[in-house]
Design a protein around this motif. Structure first.
Motif, short mmCIF file in Angstrom:
data_model
loop_
_atom_site.label_atom_id
_atom_site.label_comp_id
_atom_site.label_asym_id
_atom_site.label_seq_id
_atom_site.Cartn_x
_atom_site.Cartn_y
_atom_site.Cartn_z
N TRP A 23 0.84 -1.20 0.00
CA TRP A 23 0.00 0.00 0.00
C TRP A 23 0.88 1.26 0.00
N ASP A 27 1.02 4.10 -2.84
CA ASP A 27 0.77 5.49 -2.47
C ASP A 27 1.95 6.39 -2.88
N ARG A 62 1.54 7.33 -6.47
CA ARG A 62 0.16 7.71 -6.79
C ARG A 62 0.04 8.65 -7.98
N ASP A 63 1.10 9.43 -8.28
CA ASP A 63 1.03 10.32 -9.44
C ASP A 63 1.05 9.55 -10.76
N GLU A 73 -6.66 8.14 -10.74
CA GLU A 73 -7.61 8.23 -9.64
C GLU A 73 -8.96 7.74 -10.10
N SER A 106 -9.14 8.42 -4.25
CA SER A 106 -8.87 6.99 -4.27
C SER A 106 -8.03 6.63 -5.48
N MET A 107 -7.00 5.83 -5.24
CA MET A 107 -6.18 5.35 -6.34
C MET A 107 -6.91 4.17 -6.99
#
Length: 158
Positions: A78, A82, A85-86, A90, A97-98
């Motif tokens: 996780w 995270d 995440r870029d 989304e 939320s990814m």
């Protein structure tokens, strides 16, 4: 002298007593559940952090992943997702939320089968024999045309 009625005495002994009316309310076990028991029928995990993942409402498939990997490995995964995440789209615009995408597992199995065929072809195994081995060892069927295509794709000569 009056003797007591034997039938009435027998009816009042042990389990043979006459049934009494059950109380209208109360008694018995409480019907409320523990606060964090969200998935009834599933016993609590040995790791309390798993119960926290349940309590925070993580999707069922992520809970299955956490159960399989273990909480430490799941939390590590996780954190990695995270941190990237870029690069992960989304879900639903600005929901925060990814939505990581993962190919179906069958794609991995197909990749492995193709490498198996390519390795056999590189060793000079004839296409009919490759077809037989794939059927025997992988329980799959493969056409001779596909075997030739995989052999040519990697410029494997026989």
């Amino acid at each position: 002298m009056d003797e007591p009625d034997q039938d009435s005495t027998i009816k009042e002994v042990g389990v043979r007593r006459s049934a009494s009316a059950s109380p209208g309310r109360g008694g018995g076990y409480q019907k409320n559940r523990e606060i964090f028991e969200i998935r009834p029928g599933v016993k609590k995990s040995a790791d309390p952090r798993f119960d926290e993942l349940v309590a925070m409402g993580l999707a069922e498939y992520w809970l299955q992943v956490a159960e399989y990997l273990g909480v430490d490995q799941f939390l590590g995964m996780w954190r990695i997702l995270d941190a990237n995440r870029d690069q992960i789209p989304e879900r639903g615009g600005n929901s925060g939320s990814m939505a990581p995408t993962l190919r179906p597992y069958s794609g991995y199995l197909r990749f492995q089968k193709n490498r198996f065929v390519e390795n056999l072809a590189a060793q000079g195994v004839p296409p009919k024999e490759i077809q037989r081995r794939v059927k025997q060892q992988l329980c799959e069927t493969i056409s001779i045309v596909h075997i030739h295509r995989l052999s040519k794709k990697n410029k494997i000569s026989r």
